[in-house]
Design an enzyme around this catalytic site. Structure first.
Site, PDB file in Angstrom:
ATOM      1  N   GLY A  87      -2.405   7.556  -5.933  1.00  0.00           N
ATOM      2  CA  GLY A  87      -3.280   6.615  -6.657  1.00  0.00           C
ATOM      3  C   GLY A  87      -3.062   5.239  -6.196  1.00  0.00           C
ATOM      4  N   GLY A  89      -1.756   2.060  -6.554  1.00  0.00           N
ATOM      5  CA  GLY A  89      -0.651   1.718  -7.511  1.00  0.00           C
ATOM      6  C   GLY A  89      -0.549   0.294  -7.372  1.00  0.00           C
ATOM      7  N   LYS A 105      -4.913  -6.161  -2.948  1.00  0.00           N
ATOM      8  CA  LYS A 105      -3.869  -5.672  -2.649  1.00  0.00           C
ATOM      9  C   LYS A 105      -2.415  -6.271  -3.341  1.00  0.00           C
ATOM     10  CE  LYS A 105      -0.938  -2.801   0.355  1.00  0.00           C
ATOM     11  NZ  LYS A 105      -1.029  -2.157   1.895  1.00  0.00           N
ATOM     12  N   ASP A 117       6.132  -1.966  -8.831  1.00  0.00           N
ATOM     13  CA  ASP A 117       5.903  -3.288  -9.791  1.00  0.00           C
ATOM     14  C   ASP A 117       4.221  -3.779  -9.391  1.00  0.00           C
ATOM     15  OD1 ASP A 117       5.802  -4.271  -7.144  1.00  0.00           O
ATOM     16  OD2 ASP A 117       7.384  -5.354  -7.539  1.00  0.00           O
ATOM     17  N   ARG A 168      -8.727  -7.210   0.853  1.00  0.00           N
ATOM     18  CA  ARG A 168      -9.301  -6.288   1.871  1.00  0.00           C
ATOM     19  C   ARG A 168     -10.483  -5.947   1.733  1.00  0.00           C
ATOM     20  NH1 ARG A 168      -4.611  -1.485   2.467  1.00  0.00           N
ATOM     21  NH2 ARG A 168      -5.448  -0.924   0.389  1.00  0.00           N
ATOM     22  N   ARG A 175      -9.938   8.033   0.854  1.00  0.00           N
ATOM     23  CA  ARG A 175      -8.910   8.480   1.866  1.00  0.00           C
ATOM     24  C   ARG A 175      -9.220  10.144   1.960  1.00  0.00           C
ATOM     25  NH1 ARG A 175      -4.677   4.579   0.961  1.00  0.00           N
ATOM     26  NH2 ARG A 175      -5.836   2.673  -0.185  1.00  0.00           N
ATOM     27  N   ASP A 244      -2.621  10.225   2.296  1.00  0.00           N
ATOM     28  CA  ASP A 244      -3.117   9.152   1.380  1.00  0.00           C
ATOM     29  C   ASP A 244      -3.382   7.983   2.110  1.00  0.00           C
ATOM     30  OD1 ASP A 244      -0.049   9.432   1.414  1.00  0.00           O
ATOM     31  OD2 ASP A 244      -0.244   7.617   0.361  1.00  0.00           O
ATOM     32  N   ASN A 245      -2.839   7.641   3.325  1.00  0.00           N
ATOM     33  CA  ASN A 245      -3.345   6.573   4.271  1.00  0.00           C
ATOM     34  C   ASN A 245      -4.158   6.804   5.297  1.00  0.00           C
ATOM     35  OD1 ASN A 245      -1.360   5.070   2.931  1.00  0.00           O
ATOM     36  ND2 ASN A 245       0.348   5.477   4.290  1.00  0.00           N
TER      37      ASN A 245
HETATM   38  P1  AMP Z   1       2.054   3.279   0.554  1.00  0.00           P
HETATM   39  O1  AMP Z   1       3.490   3.830   1.352  1.00  0.00           O
HETATM   40  O2  AMP Z   1       2.100   1.875   0.448  1.00  0.00           O
HETATM   41  O3  AMP Z   1       1.039   4.020   1.133  1.00  0.00           O
HETATM   42  O4  AMP Z   1       2.324   3.674  -1.008  1.00  0.00           O
HETATM   43  C1  AMP Z   1       2.370   5.090  -1.559  1.00  0.00           C
HETATM   44  C2  AMP Z   1       2.078   5.007  -2.806  1.00  0.00           C
HETATM   45  O5  AMP Z   1       2.891   4.239  -3.600  1.00  0.00           O
HETATM   46  C3  AMP Z   1       0.631   4.440  -3.114  1.00  0.00           C
HETATM   47  O6  AMP Z   1       0.210   5.237  -4.345  1.00  0.00           O
HETATM   48  C4  AMP Z   1       0.791   3.152  -3.699  1.00  0.00           C
HETATM   49  O7  AMP Z   1      -0.108   2.445  -4.310  1.00  0.00           O
HETATM   50  C5  AMP Z   1       2.102   3.160  -4.438  1.00  0.00           C
HETATM   51  N1  AMP Z   1       2.863   1.993  -4.099  1.00  0.00           N
HETATM   52  C6  AMP Z   1       3.516   1.252  -3.121  1.00  0.00           C
HETATM   53  N2  AMP Z   1       4.182   0.336  -3.449  1.00  0.00           N
HETATM   54  C7  AMP Z   1       4.089  -0.029  -4.751  1.00  0.00           C
HETATM   55  C8  AMP Z   1       4.224  -0.917  -5.548  1.00  0.00           C
HETATM   56  N3  AMP Z   1       5.117  -2.040  -5.238  1.00  0.00           N
HETATM   57  N4  AMP Z   1       3.968  -0.919  -6.950  1.00  0.00           N
HETATM   58  C9  AMP Z   1       3.106   0.215  -7.303  1.00  0.00           C
HETATM   59  N5  AMP Z   1       2.718   1.244  -6.481  1.00  0.00           N
HETATM   60  C10 AMP Z   1       3.127   1.100  -5.246  1.00  0.00           C
HETATM   61 MG    MG Z   2      -0.856   3.793   1.280  1.00  0.00          MG
END
Ligand code: AMP
Ligand code: MG
Length: 488
Positions: A87, A89, A105, A117, A168, A175, A244-245
């Site tokens: 989700g 995050g 973001k 965080d 963004r 996704r 998810d990306n």
């Molecule tokens: P990513 O690798 O950036 O695509 O992130 C994978 C998942 O981790 C997604 O659900 C992001 O929203 C969550 N995520 C990555 N970094 C953070 C963060 N600093 N705080 C909260 N969620 C995060």
């Molecule tokens: Mg991501």
């Protein structure tokens, strides 16, 4: 609003968390046009309320009011393994303007933040901002970046860094993981709502087909097949091709530890955290296909509704088999154009592959090689081609140049026209890691000028811009390699 699913399993109203004393780090006037934002002569929004809005400190400007910001639920496969619910995050969707979604973001925690965080650091925000805008100007489908707002708010990663919010813009941030989410919950009603939303807003012509959902699946596959071919053609490595990306619109999204190739290494791994090389350059097409298989399992319940389980599986399997075909067609067309070939010859693929193998063996700079190739002249003597000096095995590359010149001769194009066409597909300037890093180093000292220089330069990647020649060079040999990881 484009994301119209409601209910706790789909999204949650989430207000951004404010950051203290926000300031502009970067702004893209070109992205601002998408949402018809009025700008002052400074190039920044004329309404100062936009700074607070894009910082996540307020939800209104004099013209807009975003009263229901949301974070959405998705799931996904990370590094080939089912990761369950993920989700948004740290992304909050403010709402829609002019058919475009505006998302922050790094605007603080959401119910999907898990252990995170909810923040993004300045370093990774600059990389995402610059690459989004650079990809757009290269002509590659991508989410856009409107601005970076900085703050002195401390954020802990490997060391203490400062937070930033990157805004963004995209027609939709849906996704593959959104489909996987509802399929894994066996929530067919939501799955259907999601597919209907995509068809209504982005794939309307699917309704003209007897099987609109199957057609939607096929079109998502084709868009992503073309996308990954475009990445290969400019030497772009995404770095984290988790499901998810991957965008349901075929946009490049979620810029993290990406990298453009400097030297051509077919198995280049840009993400320091990717030890097994799952997302190496040469594996991207295959991995995208794998992600489309994840999408197929998400679509299965929808196709089953009309065709039953066994037929639905066959139909999706067949549709999935079209991916490598679509990819190969795009890849071949792009690399033919990179070589300046306007006709087709059955030996072309072999010609391209022999060149890439030779470039790999000699670690030749990908971008500058193709850019300089346009200068070759049809009657030129092989030993006067300066590009051959980049190759260790001269006789091998000389033979390649001889075959290439013979192939050019078989076409009716003249050198001038071909050079022009080639310069329109082989960029002179890309966002090399060392260039992004130089902008980051300065920004961390509160000097944001280099971000602006790169934003302007990379908005015309195919133009000569001779005064910036040094930005087209490969990184100096003595420069430490920039290592990028998932930390952001
Ligand atoms: P990513 O690798 O950036 O695509 O992130 C994978 C998942 O981790 C997604 O659900 C992001 O929203 C969550 N995520 C990555 N970094 C953070 C963060 N600093 N705080 C909260 N969620 C995060
Ligand atoms: Mg991501």
């Amino acid at each position: 609003m484009a994301f119209t699913l409601s209910g706790d399993d789909a999204c949650q109203i989430t207000h951004p968390s404010p950051i203290p004393h926000p300031y502009w780090v970067a702004f893209s006037p070109s992205a601002a046009k998408l949402i018809q934002l009025n700008l002052a002569p400074s190039g920044l929004p004329s309404d100062p309320a936009w700074l607070e809005l894009l910082a996540g400190n307020s939800l209104a400007t004099s013209t807009h009011n975003f009263s229901n910001p949301i974070a959405t639920a998705y799931s996904g496969h990370q590094f080939g393994v089912w990761a369950g619910q993920l989700g948004d995050g740290r992304a909050i969707l403010l709402g829609e303007i002019n058919g475009q979604e505006l998302q922050l973001k790094g605007a603080g925690k959401t119910i999907y933040s898990r252990m995170g965080d909810g923040r993004a650091v300045l370093r990774s925000s600059i990389r995402e901002f610059l690459c989004s805008e650079a990809m757009f100007s290269l002509g590659i489908p991508t989410t856009r970046a409107l601005a970076i707002v900085g703050s002195e708010l401390a954020v802990r990663r490997e060391t203490l860094e400062t937070a930033a919010v990157c805004s963004r813009i995209a027609p939709s941030f849906i996704r593959i993981g959104h489909f996987e989410h509802f399929a894994s919950l066996q929530n067919i009603a939501r799955l259907k709502e999601l597919a209907d939303l995509l068809i209504r807003d982005h794939y309307y012509d699917c309704l003209q087909h007897p099987d609109p959902y199957l057609e939607l699946f096929k079109q998502i596959c084709v868009r992503n097949a073309k996308l990954v071919a475009q990445w290969q053609a400019v030497g772009f490595c995404h770095g984290v091709l988790n499901s998810d990306n991957i965008s349901a619109l075929g946009l490049t999204m979620d810029y993290g530890p990406f990298g453009f190739l400097d030297q051509f290494e077919i198995d280049h791994i840009c993400n320091h955290s990717d030890q097994g090389g799952r997302y190496a350059y040469h594996r991207q097409p295959q991995i995208m296909h794998w992600n489309m298989a994840c999408l197929a399992s998400g679509f299965l319940p929808l196709i089953e509704m009309t065709h039953g389980e066994s037929k639905a599986q066959t139909m999706l399997r067949q549709a999935l088999e079209e991916f490598p075909v679509a990819y190969a067609q795009s890849w071949q067309a792009l690399f033919r154009q990179k070589l300046g070939l306007q006709t087709q010859d059955e030996q072309d693929v072999a010609l391209i592959e022999r060149l890439l193998q030779a470039m790999h063996d000699s670690k030749v700079d990908f971008t500058s090689f193709f850019r300089q190739l346009s200068q070759i002249e049809q009657g030129q003597a092989i030993d006067s081609i300066s590009l051959r000096d980049h190759f260790i095995d001269r006789s091998l590359i000389d033979q390649w140049f001889a075959d290439y010149l013979a192939r050019l001769k078989a076409e009716s194009s003249n050198d001038f026209t071909r050079a022009q066409l080639m310069n329109g597909i082989n960029p002179k300037y890309i966002l090399r890691n060392h260039l992004a890093q130089a902008a980051i180093d300065k920004a961390q000292q509160h000097d944001f000028s280099e971000i602006k220089v790169l934003l302007n330069l990379l908005s015309k990647p195919y133009d000569e811009q001779a005064e910036f020649d040094t930005y087209a060079l490969p990184p100096p040999a003595d420069l430490d390699k920039v290592e990028v990881s998932c930390s952001s």
